[in-house]
Design an enzyme around this catalytic site. Structure first.
Site, PDB file in Angstrom:
ATOM      1  N   MET A  12     -13.082 -13.852  -3.417  1.00  0.00           N
ATOM      2  CA  MET A  12     -14.006 -14.810  -4.050  1.00  0.00           C
ATOM      3  C   MET A  12     -15.349 -14.153  -4.353  1.00  0.00           C
ATOM      4  O   MET A  12     -15.842 -14.180  -5.476  1.00  0.00           O
ATOM      5  CB  MET A  12     -14.247 -15.984  -3.084  1.00  0.00           C
ATOM      6  CG  MET A  12     -13.601 -17.288  -3.366  1.00  0.00           C
ATOM      7  SD  MET A  12     -13.063 -17.646  -4.999  1.00  0.00           S
ATOM      8  CE  MET A  12     -14.538 -17.868  -5.904  1.00  0.00           C
ATOM      9  N   ARG A 102     -25.088  -8.005  10.376  1.00  0.00           N
ATOM     10  CA  ARG A 102     -26.371  -8.652  10.045  1.00  0.00           C
ATOM     11  C   ARG A 102     -27.421  -8.586  11.140  1.00  0.00           C
ATOM     12  O   ARG A 102     -28.579  -8.353  10.892  1.00  0.00           O
ATOM     13  CB  ARG A 102     -26.139 -10.134   9.733  1.00  0.00           C
ATOM     14  CG  ARG A 102     -25.908 -10.398   8.295  1.00  0.00           C
ATOM     15  CD  ARG A 102     -25.722 -11.889   8.064  1.00  0.00           C
ATOM     16  NE  ARG A 102     -24.748 -12.065   6.998  1.00  0.00           N
ATOM     17  CZ  ARG A 102     -23.918 -13.092   6.900  1.00  0.00           C
ATOM     18  NH1 ARG A 102     -23.941 -14.059   7.796  1.00  0.00           N
ATOM     19  NH2 ARG A 102     -23.071 -13.154   5.909  1.00  0.00           N
ATOM     20  N   ARG A 265     -17.646 -28.765   6.443  1.00  0.00           N
ATOM     21  CA  ARG A 265     -16.902 -28.361   5.243  1.00  0.00           C
ATOM     22  C   ARG A 265     -16.513 -29.629   4.492  1.00  0.00           C
ATOM     23  O   ARG A 265     -15.991 -30.576   5.108  1.00  0.00           O
ATOM     24  CB  ARG A 265     -15.647 -27.591   5.669  1.00  0.00           C
ATOM     25  CG  ARG A 265     -14.842 -27.034   4.522  1.00  0.00           C
ATOM     26  CD  ARG A 265     -15.416 -25.768   3.941  1.00  0.00           C
ATOM     27  NE  ARG A 265     -15.355 -24.658   4.865  1.00  0.00           N
ATOM     28  CZ  ARG A 265     -16.126 -23.562   4.736  1.00  0.00           C
ATOM     29  NH1 ARG A 265     -16.986 -23.450   3.734  1.00  0.00           N
ATOM     30  NH2 ARG A 265     -16.047 -22.592   5.611  1.00  0.00           N
ATOM     31  N   HIS A 272     -22.731 -24.935  -1.993  1.00  0.00           N
ATOM     32  CA  HIS A 272     -23.042 -25.601  -0.734  1.00  0.00           C
ATOM     33  C   HIS A 272     -24.274 -26.492  -0.923  1.00  0.00           C
ATOM     34  O   HIS A 272     -25.213 -26.133  -1.632  1.00  0.00           O
ATOM     35  CB  HIS A 272     -23.390 -24.578   0.352  1.00  0.00           C
ATOM     36  CG  HIS A 272     -22.226 -23.737   0.786  1.00  0.00           C
ATOM     37  ND1 HIS A 272     -20.920 -24.009   0.447  1.00  0.00           N
ATOM     38  CD2 HIS A 272     -22.185 -22.622   1.572  1.00  0.00           C
ATOM     39  CE1 HIS A 272     -20.124 -23.102   0.994  1.00  0.00           C
ATOM     40  NE2 HIS A 272     -20.867 -22.240   1.673  1.00  0.00           N
TER      41      HIS A 272
HETATM   42  P1  NAP Z   1     -11.565 -13.602   0.247  1.00  0.00           P
HETATM   43  O1  NAP Z   1     -11.630 -14.399  -1.012  1.00  0.00           O
HETATM   44  O2  NAP Z   1     -10.598 -14.061   1.288  1.00  0.00           O
HETATM   45  O3  NAP Z   1     -11.231 -12.074  -0.150  1.00  0.00           O
HETATM   46  C1  NAP Z   1     -11.217 -11.010   0.787  1.00  0.00           C
HETATM   47  C2  NAP Z   1     -10.071 -10.052   0.477  1.00  0.00           C
HETATM   48  O4  NAP Z   1      -8.818 -10.669   0.728  1.00  0.00           O
HETATM   49  C3  NAP Z   1      -9.921  -9.603  -0.975  1.00  0.00           C
HETATM   50  O5  NAP Z   1     -10.846  -8.623  -1.294  1.00  0.00           O
HETATM   51  C4  NAP Z   1      -8.488  -9.065  -1.001  1.00  0.00           C
HETATM   52  O6  NAP Z   1      -8.502  -7.714  -0.516  1.00  0.00           O
HETATM   53  C5  NAP Z   1      -7.783  -9.937   0.035  1.00  0.00           C
HETATM   54  N1  NAP Z   1      -6.844 -10.917  -0.541  1.00  0.00           N
HETATM   55  C6  NAP Z   1      -5.661 -11.236   0.029  1.00  0.00           C
HETATM   56  N2  NAP Z   1      -5.038 -12.193  -0.695  1.00  0.00           N
HETATM   57  C7  NAP Z   1      -5.833 -12.497  -1.751  1.00  0.00           C
HETATM   58  C8  NAP Z   1      -5.719 -13.406  -2.836  1.00  0.00           C
HETATM   59  N3  NAP Z   1      -4.661 -14.220  -2.994  1.00  0.00           N
HETATM   60  N4  NAP Z   1      -6.733 -13.475  -3.742  1.00  0.00           N
HETATM   61  C9  NAP Z   1      -7.816 -12.681  -3.608  1.00  0.00           C
HETATM   62  N5  NAP Z   1      -7.965 -11.801  -2.586  1.00  0.00           N
HETATM   63  C10 NAP Z   1      -6.981 -11.701  -1.650  1.00  0.00           C
HETATM   64  O7  NAP Z   1     -12.982 -13.513   0.976  1.00  0.00           O
HETATM   65  P2  NAP Z   1     -14.434 -13.908   0.411  1.00  0.00           P
HETATM   66  O8  NAP Z   1     -14.637 -15.361   0.474  1.00  0.00           O
HETATM   67  O9  NAP Z   1     -14.666 -13.201  -0.872  1.00  0.00           O
HETATM   68  O10 NAP Z   1     -15.366 -13.305   1.580  1.00  0.00           O
HETATM   69  C11 NAP Z   1     -15.586 -11.914   1.749  1.00  0.00           C
HETATM   70  C12 NAP Z   1     -16.711 -11.721   2.753  1.00  0.00           C
HETATM   71  O11 NAP Z   1     -17.914 -12.307   2.244  1.00  0.00           O
HETATM   72  C13 NAP Z   1     -16.471 -12.402   4.111  1.00  0.00           C
HETATM   73  O12 NAP Z   1     -17.002 -11.616   5.131  1.00  0.00           O
HETATM   74  C14 NAP Z   1     -17.234 -13.693   3.995  1.00  0.00           C
HETATM   75  O13 NAP Z   1     -17.630 -14.198   5.249  1.00  0.00           O
HETATM   76  C15 NAP Z   1     -18.433 -13.244   3.176  1.00  0.00           C
HETATM   77  N6  NAP Z   1     -19.075 -14.322   2.427  1.00  0.00           N
HETATM   78  C16 NAP Z   1     -18.309 -15.210   1.733  1.00  0.00           C
HETATM   79  C17 NAP Z   1     -18.954 -16.197   1.013  1.00  0.00           C
HETATM   80  C18 NAP Z   1     -18.161 -17.204   0.229  1.00  0.00           C
HETATM   81  O14 NAP Z   1     -18.782 -18.153  -0.278  1.00  0.00           O
HETATM   82  N7  NAP Z   1     -16.865 -17.073   0.061  1.00  0.00           N
HETATM   83  C19 NAP Z   1     -20.345 -16.281   0.994  1.00  0.00           C
HETATM   84  C20 NAP Z   1     -21.092 -15.325   1.693  1.00  0.00           C
HETATM   85  C21 NAP Z   1     -20.439 -14.343   2.404  1.00  0.00           C
HETATM   86  P3  NAP Z   1      -7.520  -6.554  -1.041  1.00  0.00           P
HETATM   87  O15 NAP Z   1      -7.681  -6.435  -2.521  1.00  0.00           O
HETATM   88  O16 NAP Z   1      -8.020  -5.346  -0.319  1.00  0.00           O
HETATM   89  O17 NAP Z   1      -6.161  -7.004  -0.626  1.00  0.00           O
END
Ligand code: NAP
Length: 368
Positions: A12, A102, A265, A272
């Site tokens: 995401m 952090r 949530r 948010h």
């Molecule tokens: P996420 O969407 O779950 O993606 C993380 C990783 O999961 C992707 O880079 C990918 O890695 C893998 N993945 C596995 N299945 C997937 C699928 N179906 N679609 C897309 N990716 C998939 O995590 P995220 O929300 O971006 O968060 C990443 C970090 O940022 C976390 O530490 C989170 O706490 C932080 N964060 C998130 C947000 C938010 O709003 N989401 C805000 C601030 C901080 P590969 O390509 O290596 O498999």
């Protein structure tokens, strides 16, 4: 040209990061190199007119060749790779969306419209770990940092309304699957069905073991979940704990300002929201508060406290996908003239995640 390794671009935060980098033409300033933990060797998306095979995000040697690394992969990845890479002598910048680093002493939490001076000082003094803040904390500070700048905040209590996408790509899909499961109950297909039939069928569908809840652990569509992340001490969740520690670390205030609340949530897809109760250090006139908030940075949209403007501008639907941080419902409370209530919303994937990361790359390159 400076090389920037990007890990987690498929998730995401990473998807939004690449979208923003493309939109702002950031790739004219550096060479992006994409890494993956699961798809190394397969062709990546087109960047800078080229398609390159993805590199292995667990290959320390390949990572070590990058001038900077931006990770949006998540905390477990950071824990596994960051320490090992530094131990192997990596001296480049590590810019990260995950929370793992952090609160480390030698890491700076980045939110440059609020703490640019802290970032500049850190770069000059050789700090190499720059970590994006918790999304809800960053959005709160984007909306109301002027109240802190004026020394008006004694404490804050926050009630948050956090979107499904805050938990990642899989959770966003699960919310839509839950919405679909609800919308497909028989009584929803006929406008003439009895309303209590519709109500009963929806409740029964949501409680059915087949209802898709593997990511959230509970129904979110048509409901809410008053628990985010794991529990910590004194009954708080970790998301609630971050409110206090990160706000104080980002601002580096001479006096610690207590921040606490309840993080919930809700079934918004993206962005948010939070209702803040703020105890002021004195009875500051409302007009002064409104003027301080409206003039605090170019992204704040001060929304007058009336119904039409609130419905038009102060919601996830209104601001998702934009950098605008609306702040509204600003009023003094019945509790007394030193008690302020307000509501603010922001796209947590932009100011709450991707935007501070891409801006940090540009700051380090001297382009911002
Ligand atoms: P996420 O969407 O779950 O993606 C993380 C990783 O999961 C992707 O880079 C990918 O890695 C893998 N993945 C596995 N299945 C997937 C699928 N179906 N679609 C897309 N990716 C998939 O995590 P995220 O929300 O971006 O968060 C990443 C970090 O940022 C976390 O530490 C989170 O706490 C932080 N964060 C998130 C947000 C938010 O709003 N989401 C805000 C601030 C901080 P590969 O390509 O290596 O498999």
């Amino acid at each position: 040209m400076t090389t920037v390794g990007i890990v987690g671009w498929r998730g995401m935060v990473g998807s939004v990061l690449l979208e923003r980098m493309r939109a702002e033409n950031d790739f004219q300033h550096f060479e992006p190199v994409l890494f993956s933990t699961s798809q190394a060797g397969t062709p990546g998306p087109e960047l800078n007119g080229k398609t390159e095979p993805l590199r292995d995000a667990n290959d320390l040697k390949a990572l070590g060749e990058m001038d900077m690394i931006v990770s949006c992969q998540g905390g477990d990845y950071t824990k596994e790779v960051h320490g090992a890479l530094r131990k192997a002598g990596y001296k480049g910048l590590w810019i990260d969306a995950a929370s793992s680093l952090r609160m480390e002493e030698n890491a700076v939490i980045i939110l440059d419209p609020v703490n640019r001076k802290v970032i500049d000082r850190a770069l000059e003094s050789g700090v190499r770990d720059f970590i994006g803040g918790n999304c809800t904390v960053s959005l709160m500070l984007m909306g109301i940092h002027s109240l802190f700048d004026n020394g008006w905040v004694e404490w804050i209590s926050a009630s948050t309304y956090q979107a499904a996408s805050g938990a990642g790509a899989k959770n966003m899909r699960e919310l839509v699957a839950q919405m679909g499961a609800i919308a497909s109950v028989p009584a929803a297909r006929s406008a003439s069905s009895a309303i209590l039939d519709l109500d009963r069928e929806v409740a029964s569908r949501m409680r059915n073991p087949e209802f898709p809840t593997s990511e959230f652990g509970a129904p979110l569509a048509g409901s809410l979940i008053p628990w985010i992340d794991r529990g910590v001490d004194a009954g708080q969740t970790r998301e609630e704990w971050k409110g206090h520690v990160e706000t104080n670390k980002i601002l580096g205030l001479p006096r610690e300002v207590p921040v606490d609340g309840v993080c919930v949530r809700i079934g918004a897809m993206r962005s948010h929201s939070q209702a803040l109760t703020i105890k002021l250090t004195r009875d500051v006139p409302l007009a002064e508060i409104e003027s301080a908030i409206s003039g605090s940075n170019p992204w704040v949209d001060f929304v007058p406290n009336d119904k039409a403007e609130t419905l038009r501008r102060l919601s996830p639907a209104a601001c998702s996908g934009t950098l605008t941080v609306p702040v509204g419902r600003v009023r003094k409370m019945k509790l007394g003239p030193e008690y302020l209530s307000l509501f603010t919303v922001g796209d947590q994937l932009l100011w709450g995640a991707a935007e501070p990361l891409r801006r940090m790359v540009l700051i380090a390159l001297g382009k911002l």
